[in-house]
Structures are given as C-alpha cells and as structure tokens.
Design an enzyme around this catalytic site. Sequence first.
Site, mmCIF file in Angstrom:
data_model
loop_
_atom_site.group_PDB
_atom_site.id
_atom_site.type_symbol
_atom_site.label_atom_id
_atom_site.label_comp_id
_atom_site.label_asym_id
_atom_site.label_seq_id
_atom_site.Cartn_x
_atom_site.Cartn_y
_atom_site.Cartn_z
ATOM 1 N N TYR A 72 -42.240 -69.546 -36.636
ATOM 2 C CA TYR A 72 -41.338 -69.870 -36.462
ATOM 3 C C TYR A 72 -40.051 -69.319 -37.709
ATOM 4 O O TYR A 72 -39.043 -68.689 -37.261
ATOM 5 C CB TYR A 72 -40.599 -71.049 -36.916
ATOM 6 N N PHE A 124 -16.130 -55.545 -21.531
ATOM 7 C CA PHE A 124 -16.828 -56.203 -20.999
ATOM 8 C C PHE A 124 -16.581 -57.787 -20.482
ATOM 9 O O PHE A 124 -16.491 -58.498 -21.050
ATOM 10 C CB PHE A 124 -18.495 -56.636 -21.180
ATOM 11 N N ASP A 125 -16.350 -58.134 -19.246
ATOM 12 C CA ASP A 125 -16.831 -59.717 -18.841
ATOM 13 C C ASP A 125 -16.452 -61.119 -19.944
ATOM 14 O O ASP A 125 -16.237 -61.789 -20.592
ATOM 15 C CB ASP A 125 -17.016 -60.274 -17.348
ATOM 16 N N ASP A 215 -19.871 -52.183 -28.794
ATOM 17 C CA ASP A 215 -20.262 -53.476 -27.864
ATOM 18 C C ASP A 215 -21.471 -52.438 -27.055
ATOM 19 O O ASP A 215 -20.962 -51.032 -26.445
ATOM 20 C CB ASP A 215 -19.625 -53.466 -26.943
ATOM 21 N N ALA A 217 -24.407 -51.846 -25.066
ATOM 22 C CA ALA A 217 -25.624 -52.485 -24.551
ATOM 23 C C ALA A 217 -26.329 -50.820 -23.513
ATOM 24 O O ALA A 217 -27.087 -50.656 -24.262
ATOM 25 C CB ALA A 217 -24.605 -53.221 -23.281
ATOM 26 N N LYS A 258 -29.977 -53.586 -21.407
ATOM 27 C CA LYS A 258 -30.231 -52.372 -20.876
ATOM 28 C C LYS A 258 -31.142 -51.279 -21.636
ATOM 29 O O LYS A 258 -31.733 -50.922 -21.618
ATOM 30 C CB LYS A 258 -28.181 -52.349 -21.455
ATOM 31 N N HIS A 450 -16.626 -65.310 -8.930
ATOM 32 C CA HIS A 450 -17.896 -64.227 -8.142
ATOM 33 C C HIS A 450 -19.322 -64.663 -8.067
ATOM 34 O O HIS A 450 -20.222 -64.642 -7.382
ATOM 35 C CB HIS A 450 -17.700 -62.428 -8.685
#
Length: 458
Positions: A72, A124-125, A215, A217, A258, A450
């Site tokens: 842990y 990004f969204d 960001d 990714a 990614k 969507h």
Amino acid sequence: MEIPFAESYKIKMVESIRKSTREEREHWIKNAKYNLFNLRSDQVYIDLLTDSGTGAMSDKQWGAMMVGDESYAGARSYYNMKNALKEILGFDYFLPTHQGRAAENVLFSVLVKEGQIVPGNSHFDTTKGHIEFRKAHAIDCTIDEAFDPEHIHPFKGNVDLTKLEKVLKEYPKEQIPFIVLTLTNNTAGGQPVSMENIKAVAQMAKNYGIKLLFDSARFAENAYFIKIREKGYADKTIKEIVKEMYQYADYATMSSKKDAIVNMGGFVCFRDEEVFKQASTYNIMFEGFITYGGMSGRDMDALAVGLDEGTEFDYLETRIKQVAYLGQKLEEYGVPFQKPAGGHAIFLDATKVLPHVPKEEYIAQTLGIELYLEAGVRGVEIGTLLADRDPDTHENRYPKLELLRLAIPRRTYTNNHMDVIAAATKNVFDRRDQITRGYKILKEAPILRHFTVELEKL
Ligand code: F0G
C-alpha cells in the site's frame, strides 16, 4: 535492391479478431442506436476508436508486471516509476493517478479557480472539461493552419504566439493559473509542436510570470517529429529531445495509456514541492495514497518500462511510419484527410468525404457508420456530436471541422490491416454520391453526449 522498412519487433502472442457480414453489422449497429460506442468489441473487426490503453505491451513490460510490488505504501514499483520519471522527464516530484483525466483533476483542484483563464493549443475534452467544471475558461490559441486539412505544415499543433500574447495581455497574471501545451495536439489531428514553439511559449510564459503545463499523452511522438522535421535535431536521440522539451515545463499531466504503452495509468509531475504537497491531499482523496494513486504496483512497473521503450527511436519509427502508411494509401485513393498524417491517427475530412450529407445530420458520424458497415472498422466522430450543444442557446455547436478519427493502437495491427482500412474508406468515398442523408438524435445527455447518444437513420 534497397532493403525495405519493417517493424522493429516480432510477435509473441496473438489475439483473434473476427470478420462479420454486412447483414450482421447492419443489425448490430441498428441495435446500438447507431452509436459506435455501444457496439461490443467482438462486433468490430478493426478497432480504431482510440489509441488509449489499446496498445500491445512488450515481453519486458509483462515481465516487469510479474515482479510488481503491491504494498500500500512505499512500494518498490512506485520507486521504479519515480526513477523513470526523473530519468526520462527530469521531474523530482510526481503523483501516480489511474489515468490522464485523474491527473488533471488532482492538479487542477490545486491550481484552477472560478473565473480563471487557461490558454493553450486545442485542450483535450477532459482537460477542457476539468477547467470548465471549475467555472474557468479554456482559450484555444492553435495556429490557423491547423484548421485547413489540405495545408501542409510540419508543426500544425503549434501555438499562435500572437493569439497567446493577446490573452496574456488581456487578463492579469493572477487570473491565468498556467498555459497548457498539448503534445502532440490530439484534437488538431495528432499534430506536433516544434521545439522552437515550445521555447517561445515558455519564454512568453516567463515574461508574463505564468506557469507552463505539458499535457504529455503523446509527448514521445512529438519528440519523434522534432527529430525528423526540425532543423538541428536529426542527430539527437529521442531521449535527449524529450529532456530538452521538459526543461520548459513547470507541470506535466500524462495519460500513460498512450506513449507509455500501458492499458491503464497516469501521473502528474511537479517542480514545485509546495504544489506537490497540496496536490497530494487531493490525490489521497480522489485516487489513493500518494505511492500508488489508483494504480496497481504491477501497472506502475509496466509504465516505467513503457516510458523507456516509448522513447526509443526504433519503436517510434515503426509506430509513426504505420500511421503514415495508412495516410499514403488514402492519398493514393484521393480520400481527403488532415495532412500531414498525425502521430497516432488519421483524421478523415468527413465534409469532403461525404459532400452531400447536411451538417444538421451529423456528417462525421454518418461516415463512421458507413465505414463500420463497409468492413467492421470502428473510428470515432470528432464533430458536431462531440462538440455538444451551446449551454445557453441549446443549439448544436458546429465545429470548424467535421472529422472521423482513425486512431491506430500501438504495436497492435499490421500493415495488412491498414490496407483493409484504406480500401474500406475508398469504397465509402467512391459511393459518396449515393450517401445523401445522415441521422437524427432520439436521445442525448446534456454534456458529453457522444458517448451515449441514440440516433435514428434518416
Ligand atoms: N490529454 C490528451 C491529449 C488525451 O488525448 C487524453 C485522452 C487525455 C488527456 C485524457 O486521458 O483518457 O487517460 O483520462 N485521450 C483518449 C483519446 C481518450 O481517445 O484520445 P485519459
């Protein structure tokens, strides 16, 4: 004879995929209410919904998973991940999170306040979502060239410095918690940002006393494009380029699904110990204790190995040449897409592929359904459905581009699969004159519609 290019790996384990008939697919997609997210994966032959968490891990990653430490607190796996982040990205402080949006949630909980402004290149969204959820605003400063699919530009993901400076001049620095650089720029088509642009944005941020967030990714794919396309980088290794890129970042969030080639995982990196400490509390609340943050020990180990493999030139060359191969085939067939081909995906220019479908009938979604019906290939709509309605007027927001993204999972499909995708797309394109109607919405959620929207064929 010149020796042709081939993949930098061989295959040790395979997973069966099943072809289906057009009749079966017609039945399945109707039952799925014409929403590709509602299909079962066994109803899909080639799945290009996303490149996120869908890549194939290597023997070394699987090996690392076997020795993962599930303690842990203070797990060995946590320290392996910490060392990899220090070694590859150069950060001293980090928090593991279960995926990229969780990293955003933890960091933004400390930094983003109501009424603030976050400029960047096509957030990004989920990034935008976590900004807007806090009643702050995202301002897109991507260069205009990104919105012209036929315009060839080596770094279409770049920030327009004039647009950025306008924002920095308009708002006081207290109102701008950070600038976000999305590497590569997913929404603009997996397009890279140049080192020159990274440096210029960092310099401008410094001049205005504002922090810079990466960001991350697809940061390794971004570094590959810098090596291949930018003057002065041809002889540098990917790892050297990555180190140089990250010198300019104050914070980094990453969806490790990614470029770290794992099925699940993410992290936030910090330079500033104080912000790290504040974020640690949110990490404990939302994710888990600071030495696992929602990840299993074995996943942290796979991530550490994946970060190393994902920043090797041979792997990246194989990866990006495969996407380019698909782009080249589509170009031969005259199918319009965002050019040049991106790092992780091809973005079909749906408005040009299906010129007769009215925009009120969801052009890119119509293309996605046609491609599925044609050969069982599943892409994702980046268009009006994704853009949601205007929160005030409740009218559809029509984005500048209607795109169908074909995201290529890492190390998963072969170029024979790329041939199938290209041929299927060509067949749809060839019968474009017969495709004149799209879909109408039966049911939709107020935001992020969507994922769950239900449609009817017109
Ligand atoms: N940032 C970028 C640039 C992304 O592309 C994604 C995810 C995230 C952040 C969020 O990460 O999914 O791990 O929570 N993109 C996926 C996609 C979903 O299909 O492009 P996440």
